[in-house]
Design an enzyme around this catalytic site. Structure first.
Site, short mmCIF file in Angstrom:
data_model
loop_
_atom_site.label_atom_id
_atom_site.label_comp_id
_atom_site.label_asym_id
_atom_site.label_seq_id
_atom_site.Cartn_x
_atom_site.Cartn_y
_atom_site.Cartn_z
N GLU A 82 -12.95 -10.20 -6.32
CA GLU A 82 -14.31 -10.05 -6.85
C GLU A 82 -14.66 -11.17 -7.82
O GLU A 82 -13.98 -11.36 -8.85
CB GLU A 82 -14.44 -8.68 -7.53
CG GLU A 82 -15.88 -8.36 -7.85
CD GLU A 82 -16.09 -6.90 -8.23
OE1 GLU A 82 -15.14 -6.10 -8.09
OE2 GLU A 82 -17.19 -6.58 -8.69
N LYS A 260 -15.01 2.16 -13.14
CA LYS A 260 -14.71 1.16 -12.11
C LYS A 260 -14.66 -0.23 -12.76
O LYS A 260 -13.82 -1.06 -12.41
CB LYS A 260 -15.78 1.21 -11.01
CG LYS A 260 -15.41 0.41 -9.76
CD LYS A 260 -15.81 -1.05 -9.83
CE LYS A 260 -15.47 -1.79 -8.55
NZ LYS A 260 -15.78 -3.24 -8.64
N ASP A 276 2.03 -0.77 -8.48
CA ASP A 276 1.39 0.16 -7.56
C ASP A 276 -0.03 0.48 -8.04
O ASP A 276 -0.22 1.29 -8.96
CB ASP A 276 2.26 1.42 -7.47
CG ASP A 276 1.77 2.42 -6.44
OD1 ASP A 276 0.57 2.44 -6.14
OD2 ASP A 276 2.61 3.22 -5.97
N HIS A 374 -23.28 -12.42 -12.36
CA HIS A 374 -22.53 -12.07 -11.16
C HIS A 374 -23.02 -12.80 -9.93
O HIS A 374 -22.25 -13.33 -9.15
CB HIS A 374 -22.60 -10.57 -10.95
CG HIS A 374 -21.97 -10.14 -9.67
ND1 HIS A 374 -20.64 -10.39 -9.39
CD2 HIS A 374 -22.47 -9.52 -8.58
CE1 HIS A 374 -20.36 -9.92 -8.20
NE2 HIS A 374 -21.45 -9.40 -7.68
P1 NAD Z 1 13.22 1.59 -8.05
O1 NAD Z 1 13.94 2.83 -7.67
O2 NAD Z 1 13.22 0.47 -7.07
O3 NAD Z 1 13.77 1.04 -9.43
C1 NAD Z 1 14.09 1.91 -10.47
C2 NAD Z 1 15.58 1.86 -10.72
O4 NAD Z 1 15.96 0.58 -11.18
C3 NAD Z 1 16.01 2.83 -11.79
O5 NAD Z 1 16.21 4.10 -11.24
C4 NAD Z 1 17.28 2.18 -12.33
O6 NAD Z 1 18.42 2.65 -11.64
C5 NAD Z 1 17.12 0.70 -11.99
N1 NAD Z 1 16.90 -0.16 -13.18
C6 NAD Z 1 17.47 -1.36 -13.40
N2 NAD Z 1 17.05 -1.90 -14.54
C7 NAD Z 1 16.19 -1.02 -15.08
C8 NAD Z 1 15.40 -1.02 -16.28
N3 NAD Z 1 15.44 -2.05 -17.16
N4 NAD Z 1 14.60 0.03 -16.53
C9 NAD Z 1 14.54 1.08 -15.67
N5 NAD Z 1 15.27 1.15 -14.53
C10 NAD Z 1 16.09 0.09 -14.22
O7 NAD Z 1 11.68 1.84 -8.39
P2 NAD Z 1 10.91 2.95 -9.21
O8 NAD Z 1 10.30 2.28 -10.38
O9 NAD Z 1 11.74 4.18 -9.46
O10 NAD Z 1 9.77 3.34 -8.16
C11 NAD Z 1 8.64 2.50 -8.00
C12 NAD Z 1 8.24 2.47 -6.54
O11 NAD Z 1 8.03 3.80 -6.05
C13 NAD Z 1 6.93 1.76 -6.37
O12 NAD Z 1 7.07 0.85 -5.30
C14 NAD Z 1 5.97 2.87 -5.97
O13 NAD Z 1 4.95 2.37 -5.16
C15 NAD Z 1 6.86 3.81 -5.25
N6 NAD Z 1 6.46 5.23 -5.11
C16 NAD Z 1 5.36 5.76 -5.72
C17 NAD Z 1 5.04 7.09 -5.56
C18 NAD Z 1 3.86 7.66 -6.28
O14 NAD Z 1 3.25 6.99 -7.11
N7 NAD Z 1 3.46 8.92 -6.04
C19 NAD Z 1 5.88 7.92 -4.78
C20 NAD Z 1 6.99 7.34 -4.18
C21 NAD Z 1 7.31 6.01 -4.34
#
Ligand code: NAD
Length: 453
Positions: A82, A260, A276, A374
């Site tokens: 945009e 928005k 996300d 805009h």
């Molecule tokens: P992930 O599981 O890939 O990473 C998280 C993991 O990284 C942690 O569990 C930990 O073991 C590790 N880690 C390493 N260094 C870390 C640090 N400094 N801090 C925290 N953890 C650390 O990802 P996630 O963040 O658990 O999930 C994010 C993904 O899930 C996104 O891609 C999202 O789109 C997706 N997702 C979203 C939904 C929703 O929003 N409803 C549902 C399902 C999946």
């Protein structure tokens, strides 16, 4: 190295010059910015991210200037299709800078996983038995993620409530997890699935859904700033922005558009950093309806010096690890430019950008109207889609063009003059923008006005 987010004239430089200035300002190696070429993602890399890949789609990545958050300068990458969003955020940040920029704080990175329990014959007794198992459940949850617990995160609390639904009485359990620098969805979903059998057994029930809640109201971030009355255009503009804010607070039709405008800023940084966007948008809009009626996420008031104060508080579930944040090379580069070192710091910058974007839109609406700025910028997109080439016309980065006669005009005018396209080809939008620029003498020094919502 301390970042200086004041880069004057960035909009009037070539892309190569901007890259050099941004790399220098952010203290990163200029070569790192080549990761942004062609969308920053190969088809092979994309093929590892989602299913049935047939290609990639690129979105422009700009850098907002002038941002100061908690006394530190940031150059902020924003991915958006945009026109005028990046310019508006930069302009609002410049106005906030005079009074110290943005101040941000938050509740900490705690996410909630929900476990739904069905069929308990004594739902209130079931709830009590679930809560008695608190320590056992937290220990089991933490055993799922030794990395997270080693980093100081992990499951912190267990809550439960009895919920009346049209399908009978259910017991809903919330597992509260400190996810540190992760967005946390996968982390908490894994925990929820692991503890569900224990909860079901204690409740004398069956577990059904076990998943994160995107109503991330235990992960709130707030930003505030003072916007100088004189730079905004005077006391009348301040009063009118307060009236516009009151309108959005009272009316859901206006609130949706007001919010928005906030999301124009928030989603652009969330996307640029590989986070996300849907999770953040679901969280923000659910927060806007938290009291049962959809309302504005921000507030604007006049302070005792006659300046405008703005505040914004929203859930901000973003991370620096996991998801696409690590997998997408361009997202990694965006995070390097931003220079944040924790998910909390990233969230504070994002919410500050949301407030800047909101101020820019409200200021434009309360003053000259958003079409002024805009349409001038949007004309580039419209004319380009009609086949015109900005490069042939020497179009400047703010949407105006210097021609042989050294007169500044809009892209539509320039394109029509150089024959690469015409106002007619570009359509009525470009023609309107062209007329608007004539009226207001848009030139290199013209202020870019905020837009959108
Ligand atoms: P992930 O599981 O890939 O990473 C998280 C993991 O990284 C942690 O569990 C930990 O073991 C590790 N880690 C390493 N260094 C870390 C640090 N400094 N801090 C925290 N953890 C650390 O990802 P996630 O963040 O658990 O999930 C994010 C993904 O899930 C996104 O891609 C999202 O789109 C997706 N997702 C979203 C939904 C929703 O929003 N409803 C549902 C399902 C999946």
């Amino acid at each position: 190295m301390a970042v200086n987010s004041r880069i004057s004239g960035l909009k009037d430089r070539s892309v190569a010059e901007r890259r050099a200035l941004v790399a220098d300002g952010a203290g990163v190696d200029a070569a790192a910015l080549t990761a942004l070429d062609a969308g920053g993602l190969t088809v092979e890399q994309a093929d590892h991210m989602i299913e049935n890949v047939v290609g990639t789609i690129a979105i422009p990545l700009g850098v907002a200037t002038n941002m100061t958050v908690n006394g530190r300068d940031y150059l902020v990458p924003m991915a958006t299709e945009e026109a005028s969003v990046v310019a508006a955020a930069s302009n609002a940040a410049r106005i906030a800078r005079v009074h110290g920029g943005f101040h941000a704080s938050g509740t900490g990175p705690v996410m909630i996983a929900q476990i739904q329990l069905l069929g308990a014959v004594d739902p209130h007794g079931a709830r009590a038995r679930v809560l008695e198992a608190r320590q056992e459940v937290l220990d089991l949850a933490n055993a799922q993620d030794p990395v997270l617990t080693r980093l100081g995160g992990g499951a912190r609390e267990l809550t439960a409530r009895v919920l009346e639904t049209r399908d009978g009485t259910q017991v809903i359990v919330h597992l509260h997890v400190d996810v540190r620098d992760a967005m946390g969805a996968n982390a908490v979903n894994t925990m929820a699935e692991a503890v569900a059998p224990v909860l079901a057994e204690r409740a004398g029930a069956r577990s059904l859904l076990r998943i994160l809640s995107n109503k991330a109201d235990t992960r709130l971030v707030r930003a505030r700033a003072v916007f100088d009355a004189e730079l905004l255009g005077g006391p009348r503009v301040v009063d009118d922005i307060v009236s516009a804010s009151a309108f959005a607070e009272a009316d859901p039709y206006r609130a949706a558009t007001h919010n928005k405008g906030i999301m124009n800023g928030i989603s652009a940084v969330v996307l640029a950093t590989g986070n996300d966007t849907r999770a953040v948008e679901a969280g923000c809009h659910s927060h806007a309806a938290r009291d049962g009626r959809y309302t504005a996420l921000s507030r604007f008031e006049k302070d005792r010096d006659g300046n405008l104060t703005g505040t914004l508080e929203v859930p901000m579930p973003v991370g620096l690890v996991g998801g696409a944040t690590r997998a997408h090379p361009a997202a990694q580069t965006a995070i390097r430019i931003l220079g944040v070192t924790s998910a909390t710091e990233l969230a504070e910058v994002i919410v500050s950008v949301g407030l800047a974007q909101n101020l820019a839109a409200c200021r434009a609406l309360a003053a000259e109207g958003i079409q002024h700025g805009h349409m001038r910028l949007h004309a580039r997109t419209v004319a380009a889609s009609a086949g015109a080439s900005p490069r042939r016309c020497g179009t400047s980065r703010n949407g105006s063009s210097r021609t042989a006669g050294s007169r500044w005009s809009t892209p539509a005018r320039c394109w029509s003059r150089c024959g690469a396209g015409t106002v007619e080809h570009a359509g009525p939008l470009a023609a309107r923008a062209d007329r608007g620029a004539d009226r207001d003498g848009a030139g290199p020094g013209a202020r870019l006005r905020g837009r959108a919502a």
